[in-house]
Scaffold this motif. Structure first.
Motif, PDB file in Angstrom:
ATOM      1  N   LYS A 180      53.735 -50.162 -22.310  1.00 54.15           N
ATOM      2  CA  LYS A 180      54.865 -49.792 -23.158  1.00 54.15           C
ATOM      3  C   LYS A 180      54.686 -48.355 -23.667  1.00 54.15           C
ATOM      4  O   LYS A 180      53.563 -47.855 -23.736  1.00 54.15           O
ATOM      5  N   PRO A 181      55.777 -47.680 -24.032  1.00 51.23           N
ATOM      6  CA  PRO A 181      55.681 -46.268 -24.452  1.00 51.23           C
ATOM      7  C   PRO A 181      54.708 -46.016 -25.599  1.00 51.23           C
ATOM      8  O   PRO A 181      54.082 -44.958 -25.655  1.00 51.23           O
ATOM      9  N   HIS A 182      54.551 -46.979 -26.506  1.00 52.97           N
ATOM     10  CA  HIS A 182      53.636 -46.769 -27.618  1.00 52.97           C
ATOM     11  C   HIS A 182      52.181 -47.052 -27.235  1.00 52.97           C
ATOM     12  O   HIS A 182      51.278 -46.866 -28.053  1.00 52.97           O
ATOM     13  N   GLU A 183      51.956 -47.503 -25.993  1.00 51.95           N
ATOM     14  CA  GLU A 183      50.604 -47.810 -25.537  1.00 51.95           C
ATOM     15  C   GLU A 183      49.992 -46.705 -24.695  1.00 51.95           C
ATOM     16  O   GLU A 183      48.832 -46.809 -24.291  1.00 51.95           O
ATOM     17  N   CYS A 242      50.605 -36.506 -26.763  1.00 51.61           N
ATOM     18  CA  CYS A 242      51.503 -37.183 -27.702  1.00 51.61           C
ATOM     19  C   CYS A 242      51.865 -38.561 -27.161  1.00 51.61           C
ATOM     20  O   CYS A 242      51.994 -38.747 -25.948  1.00 51.61           O
ATOM     21  N   LEU A 243      52.037 -39.506 -28.066  1.00 51.08           N
ATOM     22  CA  LEU A 243      52.496 -40.829 -27.656  1.00 51.08           C
ATOM     23  C   LEU A 243      53.856 -40.703 -26.982  1.00 51.08           C
ATOM     24  O   LEU A 243      54.738 -39.988 -27.460  1.00 51.08           O
ATOM     25  N   VAL A 244      54.029 -41.397 -25.875  1.00 57.36           N
ATOM     26  CA  VAL A 244      55.288 -41.338 -25.138  1.00 57.36           C
ATOM     27  C   VAL A 244      56.444 -41.835 -25.998  1.00 57.36           C
ATOM     28  O   VAL A 244      57.547 -41.287 -25.950  1.00 57.36           O
ATOM     29  N   SER A 245      56.200 -42.846 -26.815  1.00 57.38           N
ATOM     30  CA  SER A 245      57.254 -43.378 -27.675  1.00 57.38           C
ATOM     31  C   SER A 245      57.756 -42.325 -28.656  1.00 57.38           C
ATOM     32  O   SER A 245      58.959 -42.235 -28.924  1.00 57.38           O
ATOM     33  N   ASP A 246      56.855 -41.501 -29.182  1.00 57.31           N
ATOM     34  CA  ASP A 246      57.265 -40.445 -30.109  1.00 57.31           C
ATOM     35  C   ASP A 246      58.018 -39.333 -29.397  1.00 57.31           C
ATOM     36  O   ASP A 246      58.966 -38.761 -29.932  1.00 57.31           O
ATOM     37  N   GLN A 248      59.882 -39.717 -26.779  1.00 54.39           N
ATOM     38  CA  GLN A 248      61.212 -40.259 -26.526  1.00 54.39           C
ATOM     39  C   GLN A 248      62.075 -40.211 -27.780  1.00 54.39           C
ATOM     40  O   GLN A 248      63.242 -39.822 -27.735  1.00 54.39           O
ATOM     41  N   ARG A 249      61.482 -40.593 -28.899  1.00 50.41           N
ATOM     42  CA  ARG A 249      62.233 -40.657 -30.152  1.00 50.41           C
ATOM     43  C   ARG A 249      62.654 -39.273 -30.623  1.00 50.41           C
ATOM     44  O   ARG A 249      63.767 -39.077 -31.105  1.00 50.41           O
ATOM     45  N   HIS A 370      48.341 -43.646 -35.149  1.00 50.70           N
ATOM     46  CA  HIS A 370      49.557 -44.360 -35.508  1.00 50.70           C
ATOM     47  C   HIS A 370      49.791 -44.423 -37.017  1.00 50.70           C
ATOM     48  O   HIS A 370      50.746 -45.048 -37.461  1.00 50.70           O
TER      49      HIS A 370
END
Length: 430
Positions: A180-183, A242-246, A248-249, A370
């Protein structure tokens, strides 16, 4: 290759794949290793910190010819605002002996050397060969692989999947889910070539001494991420993660963040006059070992980055990958030596051994990236830099007048509860 059957097939020639292939080949097993790149390391231009203790178990005399960039003698930590940085450094007291305990390496050079050791041990290594599918029988057991070189199955008793954090083969086979993006974090870096004497003068280094610089602050725009600078023999590698989820956001472009990092005055002075070379990007695991996927099944095991073995504090991802490959190889050899079929019950010894290794070693700290990034990487960085500026610029004002605006800024930006909580934590860490 058609008609041949192997004791084990290793997919991937990174740290974990090379360690697994070498360990099994040295035990007399018939091993095939498949790598999609032109050579091992051709698609990996990242830097790494190598823990010799892990590698010595496989190659005791590795220091004789391994492409080690520098021995790591110092780590520096910078907190950046837009124009300046506040830093601290730690110089290791145990780094000057004949057997240093940490080295800086460039993976593109090191992996190629590592792969040569695999060949010397008797394994068959095929590069420029992509595995397209894990071949399974009617019961779902993995019996080998198919490649882009031939449609027929290359058969093996067990397949070691060392394809990296994406673990696309295992995902397509239904053995685990996509990360997942946050992983996962996206790492973007660039290498800058400089004469060795200039590098050592700018970083205050002698001979084979090396330094790593970690940065946080406004560079990540409040996202969960950090910058890094590795000092090699004849080049400086720098980048951001950088975290992928961040990403993206925030809608940020990774290369844009890297360009801002390069233009920061503290970084620019290190690479001034350099020749920029390779840009590269890759994913690294950030989910933590507790979030690891299934590690083994009918005729297969998972090793390396796919297992979420990454210590974000101690930067031991390469050493942990080597350990996972070695442990998987030892487990497979133990099962084959016993004469038992390679069933999931028998392969469970791999997870048991890996858990023991992780428990014995320093555990990862994924929560570091995180926890309240907007304060740690924006507000605090700016205010700490301002406090140091006020401290250094004593323009005839009293201490109270100097400190008052800074204290007020901390309280207004972070709030009373967060400021008190941070102060209490800092008190405990003294």
């Amino acid at each position: 290759m058609i008609g041949d059957r192997f004791d084990a097939i290793v997919v991937g020639a990174g740290m974990a794949g090379n360690a697994a292939a070498l360990s099994m080949a040295k035990r007399g097993m018939k091993v095939l290793q498949l790598e999609r790149g032109e050579y091992s390391g051709s698609k990996n231009t990242q830097n790494a910190i190598l823990n010799p203790e892990v590698l010595e178990g496989l190659i005791p005399d590795f220091r004789a010819d391994a492409p080690l960039e520098r021995r790591l003698v110092e780590q520096r930590f910078w907190m950046l605002d837009e124009r300046s940085h506040v830093g601290l450094r730690y110089r290791f007291h145990h780094c000057n002996g004949k057997r240093p305990d940490r080295y800086l390496i460039l993976r593109t050079r090191f992996d190629r050397w590592f792969s040569a050791k695999v060949r010397e041990a008797g394994a068959t290594v095929l590069c420029q060969t992509s595995v397209t599918e894990l071949a399974q029988n009617r019961t779902g057991r993995v019996i080998g692989v198919r490649t882009d070189r031939q449609r027929d199955i290359i058969q093996a008793d067990v397949v070691v999947i060392a394809e990296g954090v994406n673990k696309s083969l295992a995902t397509r086979a239904g053995f685990c889910a996509c990360p997942k993006p946050h992983e996962v974090a996206l790492v973007v870096k660039q290498v800058h070539s400089l004469p060795r004497r200039i590098i050592e003068a700018r970083l205050n280094l002698k001979r084979d001494e090396g330094v790593m610089i970690e940065t946080t602050g406004t560079i990540s725009r409040g996202m969960s991420g950090m910058g890094f600078i590795y000092v090699n023999k004849d080049c400086i590698s720098l980048g951001i993660a950088c975290l992928v989820s961040d990403l993206q956001r925030a809608g940020e472009r990774p290369y844009g963040i890297l360009e801002r990092f390069k233009r920061h005055s503290s970084v620019l002075r290190l690479i001034e006059g350099s020749e920029p070379n390779d840009y590269s990007a890759h994913l690294i695991p950030e989910g933590g070992y507790n979030g690891k996927p299934r590690l083994f099944g009918e005729g297969w095991v998972l090793v390396g980055d796919a297992v979420q073995l990454n210590n974000v504090v101690r930067h031991e991802d390469s050493s942990l990958a080597i350990a996972s490959g070695r442990i998987a190889a030892e487990a497979i050899f133990r099962v084959k030596s016993s004469g038992d079929p390679i069933t999931p019950d028998c392969l469970s010894v791999y997870e048991t051994m890996l858990n023991q290794f992780v428990a014995h070693s320093k555990k990862p700290f994924p929560a570091l990236l995180h926890t309240r990034p907007e304060n740690f990487r924006l507000t605090h960085a700016q205010l700490i830099a301002k406090a140091m500026e006020n401290f250094a610029r004593l323009e005839g004002t009293s201490d109270a007048k100097q400190d008052g605006p800074t204290s007020a800024s901390f309280l207004s930006s972070c709030g009373w509860s967060w400021s008190v909580r941070d102060a209490f934590r800092r008190r405990l860490l003294r």
